[in-house]
Scaffold this motif. Structure first.
Motif, PDB file in Angstrom:
ATOM      1  N   PHE A  81       0.930  -1.267   0.110  1.00 55.83           N
ATOM      2  CA  PHE A  81      -0.116   0.005  -0.018  1.00 55.83           C
ATOM      3  C   PHE A  81       0.884   1.134  -0.057  1.00 55.83           C
ATOM      4  O   PHE A  81       0.617   2.285  -0.851  1.00 55.83           O
ATOM      5  CB  PHE A  81      -0.918   0.108   1.135  1.00 55.83           C
ATOM      6  N   ILE A  82       1.914   1.251   0.820  1.00 56.32           N
ATOM      7  CA  ILE A  82       2.683   2.514   0.967  1.00 56.32           C
ATOM      8  C   ILE A  82       3.688   2.546  -0.252  1.00 56.32           C
ATOM      9  O   ILE A  82       3.727   3.714  -0.884  1.00 56.32           O
ATOM     10  CB  ILE A  82       3.769   2.105   2.087  1.00 56.32           C
ATOM     11  N   GLU A  83       3.913   1.479  -0.861  1.00 52.14           N
ATOM     12  CA  GLU A  83       5.005   1.607  -1.969  1.00 52.14           C
ATOM     13  C   GLU A  83       4.054   2.060  -3.310  1.00 52.14           C
ATOM     14  O   GLU A  83       4.625   3.023  -4.377  1.00 52.14           O
ATOM     15  CB  GLU A  83       5.629   0.049  -2.260  1.00 52.14           C
ATOM     16  N   ALA A  84       2.848   1.748  -3.221  1.00 54.54           N
ATOM     17  CA  ALA A  84       2.029   2.078  -4.364  1.00 54.54           C
ATOM     18  C   ALA A  84       1.741   3.595  -4.191  1.00 54.54           C
ATOM     19  O   ALA A  84       1.100   4.071  -5.350  1.00 54.54           O
ATOM     20  CB  ALA A  84       0.794   1.649  -4.411  1.00 54.54           C
ATOM     21  N   GLN A  85       2.226   4.369  -3.402  1.00 54.16           N
ATOM     22  CA  GLN A  85       1.764   5.843  -3.313  1.00 54.16           C
ATOM     23  C   GLN A  85       3.158   6.389  -3.206  1.00 54.16           C
ATOM     24  O   GLN A  85       2.823   7.790  -2.839  1.00 54.16           O
ATOM     25  CB  GLN A  85       0.864   6.164  -2.341  1.00 54.16           C
ATOM     26  N   GLN A  86       4.334   6.017  -3.502  1.00 50.89           N
ATOM     27  CA  GLN A  86       5.435   6.837  -3.194  1.00 50.89           C
ATOM     28  C   GLN A  86       5.392   8.011  -4.187  1.00 50.89           C
ATOM     29  O   GLN A  86       6.305   8.909  -3.874  1.00 50.89           O
ATOM     30  CB  GLN A  86       6.629   5.937  -3.528  1.00 50.89           C
ATOM     31  N   MET A  87       4.673   7.916  -5.449  1.00 54.71           N
ATOM     32  CA  MET A  87       4.608   8.984  -6.245  1.00 54.71           C
ATOM     33  C   MET A  87       3.825  10.105  -5.994  1.00 54.71           C
ATOM     34  O   MET A  87       3.880  11.123  -6.655  1.00 54.71           O
ATOM     35  CB  MET A  87       4.503   8.215  -7.782  1.00 54.71           C
ATOM     36  N   LEU A  88       2.876   9.736  -4.937  1.00 58.67           N
ATOM     37  CA  LEU A  88       2.039  10.890  -4.437  1.00 58.67           C
ATOM     38  C   LEU A  88       2.750  12.162  -3.660  1.00 58.67           C
ATOM     39  O   LEU A  88       3.692  11.771  -3.018  1.00 58.67           O
ATOM     40  CB  LEU A  88       0.956  10.420  -3.810  1.00 58.67           C
ATOM     41  N   ALA A  89       2.055  13.196  -3.887  1.00 61.17           N
ATOM     42  CA  ALA A  89       2.571  14.242  -3.057  1.00 61.17           C
ATOM     43  C   ALA A  89       2.272  13.960  -1.411  1.00 61.17           C
ATOM     44  O   ALA A  89       1.509  13.241  -1.203  1.00 61.17           O
ATOM     45  CB  ALA A  89       2.065  15.522  -3.548  1.00 61.17           C
ATOM     46  N   TRP A 104       5.919   5.402   8.490  1.00 60.05           N
ATOM     47  CA  TRP A 104       5.099   6.083   7.205  1.00 60.05           C
ATOM     48  C   TRP A 104       4.714   7.535   7.518  1.00 60.05           C
ATOM     49  O   TRP A 104       4.677   8.357   7.070  1.00 60.05           O
ATOM     50  CB  TRP A 104       3.892   5.019   6.728  1.00 60.05           C
ATOM     51  N   ALA A 105       4.207   7.367   8.954  1.00 54.75           N
ATOM     52  CA  ALA A 105       3.496   9.021   9.311  1.00 54.75           C
ATOM     53  C   ALA A 105       4.574   9.865   9.160  1.00 54.75           C
ATOM     54  O   ALA A 105       4.352  11.108   8.776  1.00 54.75           O
ATOM     55  CB  ALA A 105       2.904   8.775  10.537  1.00 54.75           C
ATOM     56  N   VAL A 106       5.679   9.703   9.766  1.00 54.28           N
ATOM     57  CA  VAL A 106       6.914  10.416   9.917  1.00 54.28           C
ATOM     58  C   VAL A 106       7.334  10.973   8.421  1.00 54.28           C
ATOM     59  O   VAL A 106       7.719  11.979   8.409  1.00 54.28           O
ATOM     60  CB  VAL A 106       7.967   9.875  10.655  1.00 54.28           C
ATOM     61  N   SER A 107       7.565   9.902   7.876  1.00 50.30           N
ATOM     62  CA  SER A 107       7.896  10.155   6.160  1.00 50.30           C
ATOM     63  C   SER A 107       6.834  11.279   5.574  1.00 50.30           C
ATOM     64  O   SER A 107       7.321  12.075   4.791  1.00 50.30           O
ATOM     65  CB  SER A 107       8.017   8.807   5.277  1.00 50.30           C
ATOM     66  N   GLN A 141       5.546  23.582  13.540  1.00 48.96           N
ATOM     67  CA  GLN A 141       6.505  23.772  14.533  1.00 48.96           C
ATOM     68  C   GLN A 141       6.904  22.164  14.830  1.00 48.96           C
ATOM     69  O   GLN A 141       6.307  21.242  14.625  1.00 48.96           O
ATOM     70  CB  GLN A 141       5.964  24.216  15.816  1.00 48.96           C
ATOM     71  N   GLY A 142       8.402  22.224  15.317  1.00 50.18           N
ATOM     72  CA  GLY A 142       9.004  20.845  15.647  1.00 50.18           C
ATOM     73  C   GLY A 142       9.297  20.101  14.549  1.00 50.18           C
ATOM     74  O   GLY A 142       9.269  20.234  13.405  1.00 50.18           O
ATOM     75  N   GLU A 143       9.802  18.826  15.085  1.00 48.17           N
ATOM     76  CA  GLU A 143      10.331  17.718  14.214  1.00 48.17           C
ATOM     77  C   GLU A 143       9.417  16.782  13.473  1.00 48.17           C
ATOM     78  O   GLU A 143       8.205  16.425  14.094  1.00 48.17           O
ATOM     79  CB  GLU A 143      11.430  16.885  15.007  1.00 48.17           C
ATOM     80  N   PRO A 144       9.731  16.241  12.070  1.00 50.18           N
ATOM     81  CA  PRO A 144       8.708  15.547  11.566  1.00 50.18           C
ATOM     82  C   PRO A 144       8.488  14.386  12.621  1.00 50.18           C
ATOM     83  O   PRO A 144       7.216  13.825  12.338  1.00 50.18           O
ATOM     84  CB  PRO A 144       9.418  15.094  10.301  1.00 50.18           C
ATOM     85  N   GLU A 145       9.424  13.736  13.135  1.00 52.93           N
ATOM     86  CA  GLU A 145       9.112  12.620  13.933  1.00 52.93           C
ATOM     87  C   GLU A 145       7.993  12.813  15.040  1.00 52.93           C
ATOM     88  O   GLU A 145       7.169  11.791  15.133  1.00 52.93           O
ATOM     89  CB  GLU A 145      10.735  12.293  14.814  1.00 52.93           C
ATOM     90  N   ALA A 146       8.127  13.939  15.403  1.00 50.77           N
ATOM     91  CA  ALA A 146       7.164  14.254  16.691  1.00 50.77           C
ATOM     92  C   ALA A 146       5.837  14.626  16.020  1.00 50.77           C
ATOM     93  O   ALA A 146       4.689  14.098  16.400  1.00 50.77           O
ATOM     94  CB  ALA A 146       7.381  15.589  17.218  1.00 50.77           C
ATOM     95  N   ILE A 147       5.721  15.236  14.816  1.00 55.57           N
ATOM     96  CA  ILE A 147       4.397  15.516  13.896  1.00 55.57           C
ATOM     97  C   ILE A 147       3.865  14.161  13.792  1.00 55.57           C
ATOM     98  O   ILE A 147       2.680  13.861  13.898  1.00 55.57           O
ATOM     99  CB  ILE A 147       4.620  16.283  12.922  1.00 55.57           C
ATOM    100  N   GLY A 148       4.564  13.315  13.121  1.00 55.60           N
ATOM    101  CA  GLY A 148       4.233  11.799  12.588  1.00 55.60           C
ATOM    102  C   GLY A 148       3.673  10.941  13.779  1.00 55.60           C
ATOM    103  O   GLY A 148       2.483  10.411  13.794  1.00 55.60           O
ATOM    104  N   ALA A 149       4.259  11.188  14.774  1.00 55.85           N
ATOM    105  CA  ALA A 149       3.810  10.578  16.138  1.00 55.85           C
ATOM    106  C   ALA A 149       2.489  10.911  16.762  1.00 55.85           C
ATOM    107  O   ALA A 149       1.682  10.153  17.133  1.00 55.85           O
ATOM    108  CB  ALA A 149       4.825  10.672  17.315  1.00 55.85           C
ATOM    109  N   VAL A 150       2.200  12.481  16.602  1.00 55.75           N
ATOM    110  CA  VAL A 150       1.142  12.885  17.022  1.00 55.75           C
ATOM    111  C   VAL A 150      -0.063  12.430  15.963  1.00 55.75           C
ATOM    112  O   VAL A 150      -1.020  12.066  16.419  1.00 55.75           O
ATOM    113  CB  VAL A 150       1.080  14.349  17.077  1.00 55.75           C
ATOM    114  N   PHE A 151       0.067  12.618  14.627  1.00 59.55           N
ATOM    115  CA  PHE A 151      -1.108  12.112  13.902  1.00 59.55           C
ATOM    116  C   PHE A 151      -1.341  10.597  13.824  1.00 59.55           C
ATOM    117  O   PHE A 151      -2.569  10.266  13.567  1.00 59.55           O
ATOM    118  CB  PHE A 151      -1.210  12.919  12.653  1.00 59.55           C
ATOM    119  N   PHE A 152      -0.161   9.785  14.030  1.00 59.29           N
ATOM    120  CA  PHE A 152      -0.497   8.476  14.224  1.00 59.29           C
ATOM    121  C   PHE A 152      -1.309   8.116  15.569  1.00 59.29           C
ATOM    122  O   PHE A 152      -2.134   7.548  15.404  1.00 59.29           O
ATOM    123  CB  PHE A 152       0.755   7.827  14.135  1.00 59.29           C
TER     124      PHE A 152
END
Lengths: 204, 204
Positions: free
Chosen positions: A72-80, A133-136, A150-161
């Motif tokens: 599923f993830i690989e199939a959308q690597q080309m998406l924004a 995936w969320a972080v990426s 604000q803040g790091e991608p790691e943290a934002i990804g963790a929050v929305f996950f």
DNA sequence: GTCTATATCCGGATAGAC
DNA sequence: GTCTATCCGGATATAGAC
């Protein structure tokens, strides 16, 4: 063995499909071989033939799910990045609409301490995949200039996950919270809020 | 009946205390009267005397928790919004540090569809309480000028309620996510990030 | 691959003695 | 308020026939 579609029989797959549904609605400990066998019109022992122990079934479920998620993830690597975020949201909607299921990471993390070791091992890896995936998405969104936060991608990804997992569970009690959370996450990332009603093209 | 602390005996309270721990670590369906009675050194039937059906015990647990939570909120009405948010965070830490418990709303929403009706009724009310508190913190934070965010307080409250519930469960698999989420929520609200070490409130 | 039959254990619950 | 004894149902699991 010489069936058309692979080395495993039809029943094998039917068991996995049904067990997956039961896992996401009831949880691991709350579904039984009885329920699976009865729904499939076979006997208890037939399930034990395909998966000798319940742990085997549990592990197989997570592994299959991981493979599917990777594809599923690989199939959308080309998406924004913002498009990928919408795919993430849609995933939650799909669970909710299917009889108020919750996501695999939700069941697995909640039951984690009482899961058999072999399942814990798989569950941990799967949850790491999801979080990565969320972080990426967050990292890519910043790099592409469509997300601002604000803040790091790691943290934002963790929050929305975390927020989506929590909201999906809370939606069992009040379904409206899922949309509220999605809208606010978009707002937090500086994305256009009202989701474009993805409509059926009328071009007949 | 003429005991110092109310009309209910000691055993009654001991049962509730133990059952609460079991509920937050194992979940409702995953703990039994056997476990409670053995840990308390009494017989199975003794528990049934105090709570004839498991549903009665479940309802009593949520009701007691609700009362306690209400007192907890009232006790901090005089605090500023950012202080109240830190109290909210500390609540999560307390659960996690107590043997990786998850919050009541987490167990109850996850198991919701398979909870007895009487428990669903109480659970719904309790979860509404929690969400209302989260929203009120967000609203007050904006009014007091210490929090800055896009969107409505209802939506921000829903996000950090969901995110904390999700993070607390995911912390069972990887404990570090809880701090990450807390830090990011502060960042999202324009609050100073490093948290001041604080005492654990005894919410009894 | 699926069946019957069976073993074992555990969960919730009740009757009635103490 | 707590005990013994007991019932019933369900869950995991196995042996061995078909």
């Amino acid at each position: 063995m010489n069936k058309l579609s692979g080395t495993k029989g039809e029943t094998h797959k039917k068991i996995l499909d049904l067990a997956e549904t039961l896992l996401l609605t009831h949880g691991y400990h709350a579904f039984s071989y009885q329920q699976v066998s009865q729904a499939l019109g076979v006997r208890n022992a037939a399930i034990h033939y395909h998966f000798p122990h319940k742990t085997d079934l549990g592990v197989a479920l997570i592994q299959r799910y991981r493979r599917r998620f990777t594809r599923f993830i690989e199939a959308q690597q080309m998406l924004a990045a913002d498009e990928q975020l919408e795919r993430y949201f849609e995933l939650s909607d799909v669970y909710f609409l299917r009889n108020r299921q919750i996501c695999p990471s939700g069941v697995l993390s909640t039951e984690f301490p009482r899961l058999p070791q072999a399942m814990q091992f798989e569950a941990e890896a799967f949850i790491a995949d999801m979080r990565t995936w969320a972080v990426s998405i967050a990292a890519r969104g910043r790099a592409e200039g469509c997300m601002h936060y604000q803040g790091e991608p790691e943290a934002i990804g963790a929050v929305f996950f975390s927020a989506l997992q929590g909201a999906l569970q809370l939606a069992r009690v009040d379904g409206k919270i899922l949309d509220t959370v999605k809208i606010q996450i978009r707002a937090m990332l500086g994305l256009p809020s009202p989701e474009p009603l993805r409509e059926i093209p009328d071009v007949t």
